[in-house]
Every structure is written in C-alpha cells, then in structure tokens.
Design an enzyme around this catalytic site. Structure first.
Site, PDB file in Angstrom:
ATOM      1  N   CYS A  14      32.655 -23.404 -36.951  1.00 35.61           N
ATOM      2  CA  CYS A  14      33.087 -22.012 -36.806  1.00 35.61           C
ATOM      3  C   CYS A  14      33.980 -21.596 -37.985  1.00 35.61           C
ATOM      4  CB  CYS A  14      33.782 -21.822 -35.460  1.00 35.61           C
ATOM      5  SG  CYS A  14      33.835 -20.095 -34.924  1.00 35.61           S
ATOM      6  N   HIS A  21      30.439 -24.525 -31.542  1.00 34.68           N
ATOM      7  CA  HIS A  21      31.477 -25.514 -31.245  1.00 34.68           C
ATOM      8  C   HIS A  21      30.896 -26.707 -30.495  1.00 34.68           C
ATOM      9  CE1 HIS A  21      35.104 -23.092 -32.304  1.00 34.68           C
ATOM     10  NE2 HIS A  21      34.291 -22.098 -32.057  1.00 34.68           N
ATOM     11  N   GLU A  80      32.089 -29.561 -30.198  1.00 33.65           N
ATOM     12  CA  GLU A  80      33.172 -30.329 -29.568  1.00 33.65           C
ATOM     13  C   GLU A  80      33.521 -29.801 -28.181  1.00 33.65           C
ATOM     14  OE1 GLU A  80      35.190 -26.837 -31.412  1.00 33.65           O
ATOM     15  OE2 GLU A  80      33.500 -28.144 -31.926  1.00 33.65           O
TER      16      GLU A  80
END
Length: 209
Positions: free
Chosen positions: A84, A175, A177
C-alpha cells in the site's frame, strides 16, 4: 509453511500495520526487527515497508537519513517489499498527486485512486504464486497505472496489477498481512533465501563481525 531462517527481516516501524507484518512473519518461523534508524537497517538482510500514510513515511525517511540508506540497501540487492503506502514509496513515478519516492520499481502509481469505495473490502483474484485465488484486503489503496518491461505482474484486480516484482523489489497495493493467506510473505521469504545464496551475499555475510 514455517521455515527456520537465519535472515533478519526489517520492518519500517513508524506507523501503519508493521505489527501485522511481524505477526505474519512469526507465523512462518521468521523473526523480524523494527527499523527506525539507519543502524537498524544495517542489521537487516531484507526490508518491509508497510502501509500507512506515504507522505508521513516519506518525511520520516528523509529526516532520519533512511531515504538514501534504503536506496543503497536495495542497490546492494537486498530484497525490499512494500505494501500500500510502501508500494507508493517504491514506485519510480507517483501521481494523483505527485510526490517524491525511492524510485526502486519501474511503475507509475496513482495515490488515493480507489477512493472510499474500497475503504475496507476483501476480494479474491488469480495469482501466479499459486493455483488458488489469493485473498486481497484493500484499504484506500493506490492503483498501479503502468509498469515497465522488466516488471512481472504476479496478481491483478479489476484489470490492474496489484502485486508486482522487479528483481529484488516486491510491491502490493493491498494488505496481505491482514489476511490469513501467507502466500505473498512466503514468496518474499523465498526471495530473501535466494538472495542469501548468491556468492556476493555469502561473502558479505562472512565478512560481517
């Protein structure tokens, strides 16, 4: 897949979701180091630039001397992964509006291009990293408008690249994660292992006190 690694993965830890990256790496058996100074970076074999606010992160990098240090780190073929805002920082060209960047990946990125429609949405799409669709969480992500001929697109959404790689540089506009899918981080760790196996990197490791 848990992989015991001697590599040290640094995570820029000034804002954003750096703790989520650390948790994902931990689930794969990989330790991480929070990076806030050039001295921290010097201890690392690879670096993750997490999400957050790219202008704030850029200002911090410039004020703390990390801007040039990260450019040299990448030039030494250390793997760098940006998600991002981190992807914005890696781009060679940033528009909508324009801003300075590290210029490490040959792509044009449009900031705030998805607007609030993708404020917090989850999508699934095809990827070259595995046969099943990959989970993608977008939070006001940038758009990769174009990439250079040396950039490989590893995943797309709505006709635009969302995961790309050029040599030792990896960038995602989503994202990974924040999902339960470790595919992208496993791919990054594979890049790290491949980098450590290069003769010049092995020589550097042996010469480190």
């Amino acid at each position: 897949m848990r992989v015991k690694s001697e590599s040290k993965i640094g995570i820029l830890a000034i804002q954003g979701d750096f703790a989520a990256h650390a948790a994902m790496l931990g689930s794969l058996g990989q330790e991480s180091l929070e990076v806030r100074t050039v001295a921290d970076l010097d201890q690392c074999d690879a670096l993750i630039l997490p999400g957050g606010e790219s202008t704030t992160q850029l200002q911090f990098l410039q004020e703390e001397g990390l801007f040039g240090a990260i450019q040299k780190f990448a030039a030494a073929r250390h793997p760098v992964f940006g998600t991002c805002a981190g992807a914005i920082l890696l781009a060679a060209r940033v528009e909508n509006p324009g801003q300075d960047s590290l210029g490490l990946l040959d792509m044009t990125v449009l900031r705030n291009a998805y607007g609030r429609q993708l404020a917090s949405d989850v999508f699934y799409g095809p990827t070259k990293l595995k046969s099943e669709p990959i989970e993608m969480v977008f939070i006001r992500g940038p758009i990769i408008d174009s990439v250079g001929p040396g950039v490989e697109t590893l995943a797309e959404y709505a006709g635009k690249p969302v995961l790309v790689q050029e040599g030792n540089i990896l960038a995602a506009t989503f994202h990974p994660e924040l999902t339960s899918d470790s595919t992208v981080h496993e791919s990054f760790l594979a890049m790290v292992r491949a980098g450590r196996e290069r003769p010049e990197m092995q020589l550097a490791a042996k010469s480190t006190p």
